[in-house]
Design an enzyme around this catalytic site. Structure first.
Site, PDB file in Angstrom:
ATOM      1  N   ALA A  65      32.808  16.744  79.533  1.00  0.00           N
ATOM      2  CA  ALA A  65      32.213  17.299  78.312  1.00  0.00           C
ATOM      3  C   ALA A  65      32.074  18.797  78.506  1.00  0.00           C
ATOM      4  O   ALA A  65      31.992  19.282  79.648  1.00  0.00           O
ATOM      5  CB  ALA A  65      30.850  16.668  78.067  1.00  0.00           C
ATOM      6  N   GLY A 109      33.242  13.282  81.428  1.00  0.00           N
ATOM      7  CA  GLY A 109      33.787  12.753  80.177  1.00  0.00           C
ATOM      8  C   GLY A 109      35.298  12.596  80.209  1.00  0.00           C
ATOM      9  O   GLY A 109      35.855  11.782  79.466  1.00  0.00           O
ATOM     10  N   GLU A 112      35.803   9.304  81.737  1.00  0.00           N
ATOM     11  CA  GLU A 112      35.337   8.306  80.757  1.00  0.00           C
ATOM     12  C   GLU A 112      36.343   8.126  79.625  1.00  0.00           C
ATOM     13  O   GLU A 112      36.596   7.009  79.168  1.00  0.00           O
ATOM     14  CB  GLU A 112      33.967   8.732  80.211  1.00  0.00           C
ATOM     15  CG  GLU A 112      32.883   8.661  81.273  1.00  0.00           C
ATOM     16  CD  GLU A 112      31.573   9.313  80.826  1.00  0.00           C
ATOM     17  OE1 GLU A 112      31.597  10.511  80.490  1.00  0.00           O
ATOM     18  OE2 GLU A 112      30.548   8.624  80.801  1.00  0.00           O
ATOM     19  N   GLU A 132      28.317  14.173  86.912  1.00  0.00           N
ATOM     20  CA  GLU A 132      27.185  14.561  86.050  1.00  0.00           C
ATOM     21  C   GLU A 132      25.888  14.740  86.828  1.00  0.00           C
ATOM     22  O   GLU A 132      25.066  15.602  86.512  1.00  0.00           O
ATOM     23  CB  GLU A 132      26.971  13.510  84.947  1.00  0.00           C
ATOM     24  CG  GLU A 132      28.037  13.499  83.863  1.00  0.00           C
ATOM     25  CD  GLU A 132      29.238  12.611  84.173  1.00  0.00           C
ATOM     26  OE1 GLU A 132      29.407  12.205  85.350  1.00  0.00           O
ATOM     27  OE2 GLU A 132      30.009  12.326  83.243  1.00  0.00           O
TER      28      GLU A 132
END
Ligand code: CAA
Length: 258
Positions: A65, A109, A112, A132
Site C-alpha cells: 500500500a 499489499g 496480498e 507491515e
C-alpha cells in the site's frame, strides 16, 4: 477510461494489466487500485477475454500500500471508507481467472494482491513478505488470512510477526507460488498459460475456479457437494459433449463457449 498508474493491453483472448508506478515501486495508491478495479471490470465484461494476467515491473510487482498516502489517515478515515478491503478486493471477486506474474518485490499489499489472484507464477527474482509490523500496522488486505492458508500457520506467523521476506525458492517450497520461471521469460510464460486457459471452455473454466475456491471457504463435505453439483452441471453444456467426443475421435476439441 485513460489510465495513469497501470498499462492495459489485450493479447488475443488474454487481458494483460501491468502496474506502472515505477518511481514508487508500484505502491498501491488509491488511484492505482481504482484503475485496477476498473480494468478488471472491463475485462470481465469483455466477451473476447477468457483470462487475465496481472504483473508489475522487473524490480517490483508492488511494494505494498502507498505508505505516504496512508500515513496520516485517522481511524475515522479508514473505518468510514472501509479502507482497504473494498476496492482492493476486486481481483478476488473476478469470475474469469487472473494469473499474478510476480518479479521483484511483492510486499505487504503487493503480496496480498498477488494472493487474491488465482495462482502466482514467480520470477526467480521474486521476493514476498508482509512487512507491515515494521511500520506499526498489520496486513489489511487479507494477508493474515490468505498467507496462512497458503503457507501454514508457522511460516505465516513468522513472516507477519517479523516482516521477514522470502525468496522465490522458499515461496515455491511453501506453496505460495505455483512455479518459478526465469525473470526474462515471466510475462511471456504467464501469457502462454493464460492463452491456454482462454482456449478452453469459458463456463467450464469458471466452474473449475469456483469449485477450487470453495475449498478455502467451507467444510470438506460442503465443498465436495458443491464440486459434485458443478461437475453435474458440466454435463448440461455443449462443451462437455464436444470435449468428450473430440477425445474419442482423437482430435482437438472445438469448444463453442470460449
Ligand atoms: N509506499 C510508498 N512509497 C514507496 C513504497 C510504499 N509501500 N515502497 C517504496 N516506495 C518508494 C520509496 O519511498 C522511494 O521513493 P523516493 O525515491 O521518492 O524516496 C521509491 O519507492 C524507491 O524505494 P526505495 O528507495 O526504498 O528502494 P529500495 O530498493 O532501497 O528498497 C523496498 C525497496 C525494500 C521495497 C523498500 O522500498 C520498502 O521497504 N518499501 C516499503 C515496503 C512495505 O513496508 N510495504 C508494506 C506497506 S503497508 C501495506 O501494504 C498495508 C496493507 O496490508 C495493505
Amino acid at each position: 477510461m485513460p489510465y495513469e498508474n497501470i498499462l492495459v493491453e489485450t493479447r488475443g483472448h488474454v487481458g494483460l494489466i501491468t502496474l506502472n508506478r515505477p518511481k514508487a515501486l508500484n505502491a498501491l495508491s488509491d488511484a492505482l487500485v481504482t484503475e485496477l478495479a476498473a480494468a478488471i471490470d472491463a475485462f470481465e465484461a469483455d466477451d473476447e477475454i477468457g483470462c487475465m494476467v496481472l504483473t508489475g515491473s522487473e524490480r517490483a510487482f508492488a511494494a505494498g500500500a502507498d505508505i505516504k498516502e496512508m500515513a496520516s489517515k485517522s481511524y475515522m478515515d479508514v473505518f468510514l471508507s472501509d479502507f482497504i478491503t473494498k476496492k482492493w478486493g476486486r481481483a478476488a471477486t473476478a469470475r474469469k481467472p487472473i494469473i499474478a506474474a510476480v518479479a521483484g518485490y511483492a510486499l505487504g499489499g503487493g503480496c496480498e494482491l498477488a494472493m487474491m489472484c488465482d495462482f502466482i507464477l514467480a520470477a526467480d527474482t521474486a521476493k514476498f513478505g508482509q512487512p507491515e509490523i515494521t511500520i506499526g500496522t498489520i496486513p489489511g488486505a487479507g494477508g493474515t488470512q490468505r498467507l496462512t492458508r497458503f503457507v501454514g500457520k508457522s511460516k505465516a506467523m513468522e513472516m507477519v510477526l517479523t516482516g521477514r521476506t522470502i525468496d522465490a525458492a522458499e515461496a515455491e517450497r511453501s506453496g505460495l507460488v505455483s512455479r518459478i520461471v526465469p525473470a526474462a521469460d515471466l510475462v511471456d510464460e504467464a501469457l502462454k498459460v493464460a492463452a491456454r486457459i482462454a482456449s478452453l471452455s469459458r463456463p467450464i473454466v469458471m466452474m473449475a475456479k469456483e469449485s477450487v475456491n470453495r475449498a478455502y471457504e467451507t467444510t470438506l463435505d460442503e465443498g465436495i457437494r458443491v464440486e459434485r453439483r458443478l461437475f453435474h452441471s458440466t454435463f448440461a453444456t455443449e462443451d462437455q459433449k464436444e470435449g468428450m467426443a473430440a477425445f474419442a475421435e482423437k482430435r482437438e476439441a472445438n469448444f463453442k463457449n470460449r
